[in-house]
Design a protein around this motif. Structure first.
Motif, PDB file in Angstrom:
ATOM      1  N   ASN A  22       0.831  -1.215   0.000  1.00  0.00           N
ATOM      2  CA  ASN A  22       0.000   0.000   0.000  1.00  0.00           C
ATOM      3  C   ASN A  22       0.865   1.264   0.000  1.00  0.00           C
ATOM      4  OD1 ASN A  22      -2.330   1.379  -0.139  1.00  0.00           O
ATOM      5  ND2 ASN A  22      -2.983   1.020   1.966  1.00  0.00           N
ATOM      6  N   ILE A  23       1.800   1.349  -0.938  1.00  0.00           N
ATOM      7  CA  ILE A  23       2.699   2.491  -0.975  1.00  0.00           C
ATOM      8  C   ILE A  23       2.263   3.517  -2.006  1.00  0.00           C
ATOM      9  CG2 ILE A  23       4.814   1.470  -0.054  1.00  0.00           C
ATOM     10  CD1 ILE A  23       5.463   0.732  -2.945  1.00  0.00           C
ATOM     11  N   LEU A  24       1.379   3.125  -2.929  1.00  0.00           N
ATOM     12  CA  LEU A  24       0.899   4.061  -3.944  1.00  0.00           C
ATOM     13  C   LEU A  24      -0.542   4.435  -3.626  1.00  0.00           C
ATOM     14  CD1 LEU A  24       2.310   2.220  -7.082  1.00  0.00           C
ATOM     15  CD2 LEU A  24       3.332   4.132  -5.873  1.00  0.00           C
ATOM     16  N   HIS A  25      -0.899   5.679  -3.937  1.00  0.00           N
ATOM     17  CA  HIS A  25      -2.218   6.169  -3.539  1.00  0.00           C
ATOM     18  C   HIS A  25      -3.318   5.757  -4.514  1.00  0.00           C
ATOM     19  CE1 HIS A  25      -5.075   8.720  -1.603  1.00  0.00           C
ATOM     20  NE2 HIS A  25      -5.346   9.314  -2.741  1.00  0.00           N
ATOM     21  N   SER A  30      -0.973  -2.153  -4.087  1.00  0.00           N
ATOM     22  CA  SER A  30       0.387  -1.919  -4.565  1.00  0.00           C
ATOM     23  C   SER A  30       1.378  -2.497  -3.563  1.00  0.00           C
ATOM     24  CB  SER A  30       0.649  -0.429  -4.751  1.00  0.00           C
ATOM     25  OG  SER A  30       0.369   0.251  -3.566  1.00  0.00           O
ATOM     26  N   ALA A  31       2.555  -2.808  -4.054  1.00  0.00           N
ATOM     27  CA  ALA A  31       3.600  -3.337  -3.177  1.00  0.00           C
ATOM     28  C   ALA A  31       4.952  -3.082  -3.815  1.00  0.00           C
ATOM     29  CB  ALA A  31       3.403  -4.830  -2.958  1.00  0.00           C
ATOM     30  N   SER A  32       5.949  -2.926  -2.975  1.00  0.00           N
ATOM     31  CA  SER A  32       7.318  -2.891  -3.499  1.00  0.00           C
ATOM     32  C   SER A  32       8.058  -4.071  -2.904  1.00  0.00           C
ATOM     33  CB  SER A  32       8.005  -1.578  -3.151  1.00  0.00           C
ATOM     34  OG  SER A  32       8.597  -1.659  -1.879  1.00  0.00           O
ATOM     35  N   VAL A  40      11.485  -3.870  -7.332  1.00  0.00           N
ATOM     36  CA  VAL A  40      10.370  -3.826  -8.269  1.00  0.00           C
ATOM     37  C   VAL A  40       9.148  -3.261  -7.557  1.00  0.00           C
ATOM     38  CG1 VAL A  40       8.775  -5.275  -9.559  1.00  0.00           C
ATOM     39  CG2 VAL A  40      11.195  -5.744  -9.692  1.00  0.00           C
ATOM     40  N   LEU A  41       8.407  -2.414  -8.275  1.00  0.00           N
ATOM     41  CA  LEU A  41       7.139  -1.885  -7.769  1.00  0.00           C
ATOM     42  C   LEU A  41       6.009  -2.556  -8.541  1.00  0.00           C
ATOM     43  CD1 LEU A  41       7.464   1.996  -7.675  1.00  0.00           C
ATOM     44  CD2 LEU A  41       6.847   0.558  -5.787  1.00  0.00           C
ATOM     45  N   ALA A  42       4.986  -3.001  -7.849  1.00  0.00           N
ATOM     46  CA  ALA A  42       3.844  -3.589  -8.543  1.00  0.00           C
ATOM     47  C   ALA A  42       2.577  -2.856  -8.131  1.00  0.00           C
ATOM     48  CB  ALA A  42       3.727  -5.066  -8.210  1.00  0.00           C
ATOM     49  N   ALA A  43       1.719  -2.585  -9.105  1.00  0.00           N
ATOM     50  CA  ALA A  43       0.447  -1.918  -8.828  1.00  0.00           C
ATOM     51  C   ALA A  43      -0.680  -2.722  -9.450  1.00  0.00           C
ATOM     52  CB  ALA A  43       0.460  -0.514  -9.394  1.00  0.00           C
ATOM     53  N   VAL A  44      -1.794  -2.824  -8.743  1.00  0.00           N
ATOM     54  CA  VAL A  44      -2.949  -3.568  -9.247  1.00  0.00           C
ATOM     55  C   VAL A  44      -4.133  -2.623  -9.351  1.00  0.00           C
ATOM     56  CG1 VAL A  44      -4.568  -5.427  -8.738  1.00  0.00           C
ATOM     57  CG2 VAL A  44      -2.167  -5.753  -8.272  1.00  0.00           C
ATOM     58  N   TYR A  45      -4.730  -2.594 -10.531  1.00  0.00           N
ATOM     59  CA  TYR A  45      -5.956  -1.823 -10.740  1.00  0.00           C
ATOM     60  C   TYR A  45      -7.082  -2.801 -11.034  1.00  0.00           C
ATOM     61  CZ  TYR A  45      -3.260   2.482 -11.341  1.00  0.00           C
ATOM     62  OH  TYR A  45      -2.445   3.557 -11.149  1.00  0.00           O
ATOM     63  N   ALA A 122       6.583  -9.476  -6.034  1.00  0.00           N
ATOM     64  CA  ALA A 122       5.957  -8.157  -5.889  1.00  0.00           C
ATOM     65  C   ALA A 122       4.511  -8.199  -6.354  1.00  0.00           C
ATOM     66  CB  ALA A 122       6.740  -7.119  -6.684  1.00  0.00           C
ATOM     67  N   ALA A 123       4.261  -8.862  -7.499  1.00  0.00           N
ATOM     68  CA  ALA A 123       2.904  -8.939  -8.035  1.00  0.00           C
ATOM     69  C   ALA A 123       1.991  -9.679  -7.069  1.00  0.00           C
ATOM     70  CB  ALA A 123       2.924  -9.641  -9.390  1.00  0.00           C
ATOM     71  N   CYS A 124       2.499 -10.746  -6.452  1.00  0.00           N
ATOM     72  CA  CYS A 124       1.711 -11.527  -5.503  1.00  0.00           C
ATOM     73  C   CYS A 124       1.347 -10.667  -4.292  1.00  0.00           C
ATOM     74  CB  CYS A 124       2.488 -12.762  -5.091  1.00  0.00           C
ATOM     75  SG  CYS A 124       1.657 -13.751  -3.882  1.00  0.00           S
TER      76      CYS A 124
END
Lengths: 168, 240
Positions: A22-25, A30-32, A40-45, A122-124
């Motif tokens: 939860n690092i991105l608003h 999201s996770a790093s 790696v940074l991963a974001a899920v929409y 990261a994606a997981c």
């Protein structure tokens, strides 16, 4: 029987792991994830309504977008996207949200070897943060076969170049 | 995946679970009925978690995983705050932060006939109730209670809306919410909490609205006493 590694690790010693969620608003999850200097940074929409063309509308659909540190994406990145998509599809419950698309965006912050396993982890973590229904978690690790026949875990970039073969 | 979990299920209650954790083993509790809430899945004889969160249990036999997310999963009889995104013929399409848009029929208001159907602009904030959640279909909303009365449902005018996580909105909706109790002693404001993670606040003085909104957004991940202290500090700052 010991083999020497650049950074003085034992063959099956991993680099220090770090994970924050939860690092991105803006994204829904999201996770790093970092393993040593690889980050790696991963974001899920999503899930968003509707599936893409050629996808089964009775199941949830996933799309993976790989963003390299710099430049355009090439063949290797396309392959990473595909492997990641297959992995995600195998760990998620696809029947809970039929006819929806979930986007997973992978941003490489720094590549110092074992990039794809780091991205899978990261994606997981990002999927768990987003609350996407999952059957189980996925964990990935990179291992290399050295010239003298030893297996080395979690190689960095230098070691990756020297090794005969790497397995994920 | 034939991993066996050695911990006894009873010990997992009120513990954090992650997807794939086997929460209950049905093979040794054959003569019991259990109810599964959100975040759990039956796979043969094992009940496993599909979401990360705290495993909760309520007597006599209900289990669920308590978690907080930015997305909302529609559930019957939930009170939600939705935003009109489109209208077609007699229906409004409303965004309730779920996977799909929700449908609000123009006739789902008190005393409405075909002649005097309400007209809402795109962007109107509505307080509504979820009445249908079928898989494979868009969820359906209604702006009346079960007996067909308007009962506070309908468009929310003026005020300020902000987004929270579903966990925070559930906490605000509980019977005793320390942050709202503490604020209500000193300030006068109107509030509407959508369980889908939207909160609307209105007051005569704009500064009350800002204080209430900030206090609520700060209260995530604070305990009851911490919330009270935080509100007191906030109110002391503005009274100087």
């Amino acid at each position: 029987m010991e083999i020497d590694r650049e950074d003085g690790r034992t063959p099956n010693q991993l680099r220090p792991l770090a994970c924050s969620r939860n690092i991105l608003h803006r994204p829904h999850g999201s996770a790093s994830w970092s393993q040593g200097d690889t980050k790696v940074l991963a974001a899920v929409y999503g899930p968003k309504a509707g599936t893409k063309k050629n996808e089964n509308p009775e199941k949830a659909c996933f799309e993976v977008i790989w963003k390299p540190k710099s430049g355009q994406i090439g063949k290797a990145e396309k392959e990473y996207e595909m492997i990641l998509k297959k992995t995600i599809q195998s760990i998620c419950v696809l029947t809970v949200n039929p006819n929806t698309t979930t986007s997973v965006i992978i941003q490489v912050v720094h590549d110092d070897g074992s990039l794809l396993p780091c991205a899978i982890n990261a994606a997981c973590a990002a999927l768990v943060d987003a609350g996407i229904p999952m059957k189980h978690l996925a964990v990935a690790i990179c291992c290399c076969l050295a010239d003298n026949g030893y297996v080395v875990l979690d190689p960095n970039k230098l070691e990756e170049k020297k090794m005969r073969l790497s397995l994920i | 995946m034939d991993t066996k979990v050695s911990v006894s299920p009873k010990s997992l209650i009120d513990q954090i679970v992650v997807p794939g954790d086997v929460v209950l083993d049905l093979s040794n509790m054959t003569n019991q009925t259990i109810k599964l809430g959100s975040g759990l899945r039956q796979d043969g004889d094992a009940i496993s978690a599909v979401r990360a969160g705290k495993l909760s249990y309520s007597k006599p036999n209900t289990y669920w995983v308590e978690s907080s997310h930015k997305r909302y999963i529609p559930r019957l009889e939930d009170h939600v705050l939705g935003i009109v995104v489109d209208y077609k013929a007699e229906n409004f399409w409303v965004d309730i932060k779920g996977a799909q848009l929700a449908l609000l029929p123009g006739l789902a208001f008190e005393g409405v006939t075909r002649r005097n159907m309400p007209k809402f602009e795109v962007g109107t904030l509505l307080y509504a109730r979820v009445v249908k959640t079928n898989t494979g279909m868009n969820p359906e909303l209604s702006c009346t209670d079960a007996s067909g009365k308007a009962a506070l449902f309908g468009p929310l005018r003026d005020g300020f809306m902000f987004e929270t996580s579903t966990g925070l909105s559930r906490m605000l909706n509980s019977q005793t919410c320390p942050v709202l109790e503490a604020l209500g002693k000193k300030l006068c404001f109107e509030i509407a909490i959508g369980i889908n993670g939207r909160v609307w606040v209105n007051a005569t003085a704009p500064r009350s609205v800002i204080i209430v909104a900030n206090a609520i957004m700060n209260s995530e991940s604070l305990s009851g006493t911490q919330q009270r202290i935080m509100v007191e500090k906030l109110l002391a700052k503005i009274s100087d």
